[in-house]
Design a protein around this motif. Sequence first.
Motif, PDB file in Angstrom:
ATOM      1  N   ASN A  14      13.564  -3.551  25.221  1.00  0.00           N
ATOM      2  CA  ASN A  14      13.813  -4.924  24.978  1.00  0.00           C
ATOM      3  C   ASN A  14      15.252  -5.056  24.202  1.00  0.00           C
ATOM      4  O   ASN A  14      15.380  -3.914  23.508  1.00  0.00           O
ATOM      5  N   ALA A  15      15.632  -6.045  24.199  1.00  0.00           N
ATOM      6  CA  ALA A  15      17.323  -6.275  23.360  1.00  0.00           C
ATOM      7  C   ALA A  15      16.819  -6.031  21.864  1.00  0.00           C
ATOM      8  O   ALA A  15      17.754  -5.273  21.258  1.00  0.00           O
ATOM      9  N   GLY A  16      15.608  -6.455  21.369  1.00  0.00           N
ATOM     10  CA  GLY A  16      15.443  -6.170  20.020  1.00  0.00           C
ATOM     11  C   GLY A  16      15.575  -4.567  19.549  1.00  0.00           C
ATOM     12  O   GLY A  16      16.086  -4.292  18.378  1.00  0.00           O
ATOM     13  N   GLN A  17      14.961  -3.743  20.346  1.00  0.00           N
ATOM     14  CA  GLN A  17      14.795  -2.306  20.245  1.00  0.00           C
ATOM     15  C   GLN A  17      16.292  -1.719  20.267  1.00  0.00           C
ATOM     16  O   GLN A  17      16.569  -0.815  19.299  1.00  0.00           O
ATOM     17  N   ILE A  18      16.896  -2.194  21.071  1.00  0.00           N
ATOM     18  CA  ILE A  18      18.529  -1.690  21.352  1.00  0.00           C
ATOM     19  C   ILE A  18      19.340  -2.199  20.173  1.00  0.00           C
ATOM     20  O   ILE A  18      20.076  -1.429  19.708  1.00  0.00           O
ATOM     21  N   LEU A  19      19.260  -3.226  19.865  1.00  0.00           N
ATOM     22  CA  LEU A  19      20.326  -3.865  18.964  1.00  0.00           C
ATOM     23  C   LEU A  19      19.724  -3.879  17.423  1.00  0.00           C
ATOM     24  O   LEU A  19      20.411  -4.378  16.607  1.00  0.00           O
ATOM     25  N   ALA A  20      18.512  -3.205  17.200  1.00  0.00           N
ATOM     26  CA  ALA A  20      18.092  -3.259  15.870  1.00  0.00           C
ATOM     27  C   ALA A  20      19.141  -2.380  14.945  1.00  0.00           C
ATOM     28  O   ALA A  20      19.392  -1.417  15.321  1.00  0.00           O
ATOM     29  N   GLY A  21      19.233  -2.884  13.677  1.00  0.00           N
ATOM     30  CA  GLY A  21      20.319  -2.107  12.637  1.00  0.00           C
ATOM     31  C   GLY A  21      21.585  -2.453  13.063  1.00  0.00           C
ATOM     32  O   GLY A  21      22.743  -1.951  12.231  1.00  0.00           O
ATOM     33  N   ALA A  22      22.083  -3.121  13.887  1.00  0.00           N
ATOM     34  CA  ALA A  22      23.479  -3.623  14.316  1.00  0.00           C
ATOM     35  C   ALA A  22      24.158  -4.414  13.103  1.00  0.00           C
ATOM     36  O   ALA A  22      25.227  -4.380  12.760  1.00  0.00           O
ATOM     37  N   ASP A  23      23.228  -5.134  12.327  1.00  0.00           N
ATOM     38  CA  ASP A  23      24.053  -5.999  11.228  1.00  0.00           C
ATOM     39  C   ASP A  23      24.082  -5.208   9.827  1.00  0.00           C
ATOM     40  O   ASP A  23      24.525  -5.718   8.997  1.00  0.00           O
ATOM     41  N   LYS A  24      23.477  -3.888   9.764  1.00  0.00           N
ATOM     42  CA  LYS A  24      23.632  -3.110   8.578  1.00  0.00           C
ATOM     43  C   LYS A  24      25.084  -2.644   8.689  1.00  0.00           C
ATOM     44  O   LYS A  24      25.813  -2.284   9.616  1.00  0.00           O
ATOM     45  N   GLU A  25      25.442  -2.400   7.254  1.00  0.00           N
ATOM     46  CA  GLU A  25      26.936  -2.060   7.027  1.00  0.00           C
ATOM     47  C   GLU A  25      27.220  -0.647   7.433  1.00  0.00           C
ATOM     48  O   GLU A  25      28.208  -0.127   7.729  1.00  0.00           O
ATOM     49  N   ASP A  26      26.181   0.249   7.372  1.00  0.00           N
ATOM     50  CA  ASP A  26      26.361   1.504   7.804  1.00  0.00           C
ATOM     51  C   ASP A  26      25.863   1.930   9.311  1.00  0.00           C
ATOM     52  O   ASP A  26      25.711   2.992   9.820  1.00  0.00           O
ATOM     53  N   ALA A  27      25.789   0.894  10.102  1.00  0.00           N
ATOM     54  CA  ALA A  27      25.462   0.803  11.622  1.00  0.00           C
ATOM     55  C   ALA A  27      26.564   1.770  12.186  1.00  0.00           C
ATOM     56  O   ALA A  27      27.750   1.555  11.815  1.00  0.00           O
ATOM     57  N   ASP A  28      26.164   2.683  12.937  1.00  0.00           N
ATOM     58  CA  ASP A  28      27.191   3.471  13.784  1.00  0.00           C
ATOM     59  C   ASP A  28      27.596   3.033  14.991  1.00  0.00           C
ATOM     60  O   ASP A  28      28.208   3.604  16.119  1.00  0.00           O
ATOM     61  N   PHE A  29      27.185   1.740  15.250  1.00  0.00           N
ATOM     62  CA  PHE A  29      27.682   0.857  16.744  1.00  0.00           C
ATOM     63  C   PHE A  29      27.774  -0.291  16.382  1.00  0.00           C
ATOM     64  O   PHE A  29      27.431  -0.793  15.336  1.00  0.00           O
ATOM     65  N   ALA A  30      28.810  -0.985  17.137  1.00  0.00           N
ATOM     66  CA  ALA A  30      29.118  -2.400  16.891  1.00  0.00           C
ATOM     67  C   ALA A  30      28.623  -3.261  18.278  1.00  0.00           C
ATOM     68  O   ALA A  30      28.760  -2.617  19.199  1.00  0.00           O
ATOM     69  N   VAL A  31      28.292  -4.548  17.988  1.00  0.00           N
ATOM     70  CA  VAL A  31      27.834  -5.313  19.176  1.00  0.00           C
ATOM     71  C   VAL A  31      29.008  -6.514  19.262  1.00  0.00           C
ATOM     72  O   VAL A  31      29.371  -7.206  18.253  1.00  0.00           O
ATOM     73  N   TYR A  32      29.254  -6.547  20.617  1.00  0.00           N
ATOM     74  CA  TYR A  32      30.213  -7.912  20.849  1.00  0.00           C
ATOM     75  C   TYR A  32      29.839  -8.681  21.897  1.00  0.00           C
ATOM     76  O   TYR A  32      29.580  -8.117  22.985  1.00  0.00           O
ATOM     77  N   PRO A  33      29.693  -9.901  21.596  1.00  0.00           N
ATOM     78  CA  PRO A  33      29.298 -10.621  22.920  1.00  0.00           C
ATOM     79  C   PRO A  33      30.404 -11.012  23.737  1.00  0.00           C
ATOM     80  O   PRO A  33      31.612 -11.115  23.303  1.00  0.00           O
ATOM     81  N   VAL A  34      29.982 -11.140  25.203  1.00  0.00           N
ATOM     82  CA  VAL A  34      31.194 -11.302  25.982  1.00  0.00           C
ATOM     83  C   VAL A  34      31.083 -12.780  26.581  1.00  0.00           C
ATOM     84  O   VAL A  34      30.254 -13.365  27.208  1.00  0.00           O
ATOM     85  N   THR A  35      32.234 -13.450  26.133  1.00  0.00           N
ATOM     86  CA  THR A  35      31.937 -14.936  26.295  1.00  0.00           C
ATOM     87  C   THR A  35      33.801 -15.260  26.729  1.00  0.00           C
ATOM     88  O   THR A  35      34.476 -14.656  26.656  1.00  0.00           O
ATOM     89  N   ARG A  36      33.729 -16.768  27.165  1.00  0.00           N
ATOM     90  CA  ARG A  36      35.321 -16.933  27.230  1.00  0.00           C
ATOM     91  C   ARG A  36      35.979 -16.737  26.156  1.00  0.00           C
ATOM     92  O   ARG A  36      37.138 -16.499  26.211  1.00  0.00           O
ATOM     93  N   ALA A  37      35.584 -17.186  25.111  1.00  0.00           N
ATOM     94  CA  ALA A  37      36.368 -17.029  23.731  1.00  0.00           C
ATOM     95  C   ALA A  37      36.665 -15.555  23.462  1.00  0.00           C
ATOM     96  O   ALA A  37      37.858 -15.106  22.889  1.00  0.00           O
ATOM     97  N   THR A  38      35.911 -14.694  23.656  1.00  0.00           N
ATOM     98  CA  THR A  38      36.234 -13.250  23.091  1.00  0.00           C
ATOM     99  C   THR A  38      36.903 -12.327  24.462  1.00  0.00           C
ATOM    100  O   THR A  38      37.280 -11.460  24.141  1.00  0.00           O
ATOM    101  N   LEU A  39      36.562 -12.793  25.847  1.00  0.00           N
ATOM    102  CA  LEU A  39      37.033 -12.032  26.854  1.00  0.00           C
ATOM    103  C   LEU A  39      38.596 -11.698  26.789  1.00  0.00           C
ATOM    104  O   LEU A  39      38.962 -10.400  27.059  1.00  0.00           O
ATOM    105  N   PRO A  40      39.349 -12.537  26.462  1.00  0.00           N
ATOM    106  CA  PRO A  40      40.723 -11.921  26.379  1.00  0.00           C
ATOM    107  C   PRO A  40      41.210 -10.884  25.559  1.00  0.00           C
ATOM    108  O   PRO A  40      41.723  -9.817  25.798  1.00  0.00           O
ATOM    109  N   GLN A  41      40.430 -10.800  24.258  1.00  0.00           N
ATOM    110  CA  GLN A  41      40.677  -9.860  23.269  1.00  0.00           C
ATOM    111  C   GLN A  41      39.911  -8.703  23.916  1.00  0.00           C
ATOM    112  O   GLN A  41      40.674  -7.355  23.920  1.00  0.00           O
ATOM    113  N   LEU A  42      38.906  -8.666  24.174  1.00  0.00           N
ATOM    114  CA  LEU A  42      38.076  -7.575  24.942  1.00  0.00           C
ATOM    115  C   LEU A  42      38.792  -6.851  26.147  1.00  0.00           C
ATOM    116  O   LEU A  42      38.853  -5.401  25.929  1.00  0.00           O
ATOM    117  N   SER A  43      39.363  -7.614  26.826  1.00  0.00           N
ATOM    118  CA  SER A  43      39.929  -7.264  28.108  1.00  0.00           C
ATOM    119  C   SER A  43      41.351  -6.537  27.832  1.00  0.00           C
ATOM    120  O   SER A  43      41.660  -5.521  28.426  1.00  0.00           O
TER     121      SER A  43
END
Length: 358
Positions: A14-43
């Motif tokens: 489930n999503a909680g298992q995959i995204l666990a720890g994403a908000d920690k400062e030492d997390a080795d991965f980053a999460v980005y929501p894909v929305t109309r606002a973020t799409l131009p930058q991500l693309s």
Amino acid sequence: MVASCGDLPAGGPNAGQILAGADKEDADFAVYPVTRATLPQLSSWPTRGASPAGGWIARTKGPSSQIIEAGDTLDLAIWDNGDSSLLTQSGQKVVEMKGIRVSPAGEVFLPYVDQVYVAKMSPDRARNTIQAEFSQIIPSAQVQLSHHAGRESSVDLVSGVNSPGNYVMPDRDFTVLSLLAMGGGITKSLRNPQVRLMRGGKLYATSAESLLKSPSQDTTLRGGDKVYVEDDSRYFLSLGATGREAQIPFPHDKVTALDAASLAGGLNDTRANPKSVLILRNYKPGDLRSDGSGPGKERVIFALDLTTADGLFSAGEFLVQDRDLVLATQTSLANTKTIIGLFYDAVGISTRLDRLVR
């Protein structure tokens, strides 16, 4: 039994298992929501699995005739109606010179004339040049010329077509698509065929789909070019609560997140969580940026919510890249159903045992 439910059988995390720890400062991965606002930058971020260095060469119109190159051969027929001639014998009106090879310097040797430069000329222009040279010593001379292309006036069609081989260019406005047609067309078994052009020690790449859609990209060939066609080697992985868990090849140049979900057989009606479809991607260290023009970490998770109009439209524009992992997370309700199922299984077993004892 309830105490052991921390490790339940499931079709995917489930999503909680995959995204666990994403908000920690030492997390080795980053999460980005894909929305109309973020799409131009991500693309605008770097693309993985791009074409080989060198890109592709745009079309430039070439001469509509053949061009003589070093290594070509010429056949000459020189006519002379004069009573006496340096070239012909008594009663002879024509002398033929066959198989005259153009030297690496672009010249041909002709009797009484010496070296004549003919490279980079059309056959008609070369004939006029040779006749002008002979006219200085034989005013009545008339020259006929036949041109036979050598290696520098031909191209190699190596593979991926029905009839590979070496092909003489009929003119210098000969293009890649014309060559592929001359070779009998691209082999039908190829998946999203990719066209490769080798020229001067460099490799250029594009797709057959792109060439057909953009005539301006139908490159004009040069002598010595080598062209081959191969399968598109890109793929993405589909895992989790989808109809198909597999390594899925790219069927087209561009595959969006919605395309990927469809190619994976759609989301499972009873297990998938459409609010949290994740795309996992590894970037190279050189792609990282601190100003937002690139990812902040090498390991990135893009999160899509397919229960909203914004999420669906954004998923239809967000492009999946080579080696991406498309993960349909499992809804927590599926775990609840698993617990209930296990409970009833346990009760059923107990009931059957009780009946056997009685």
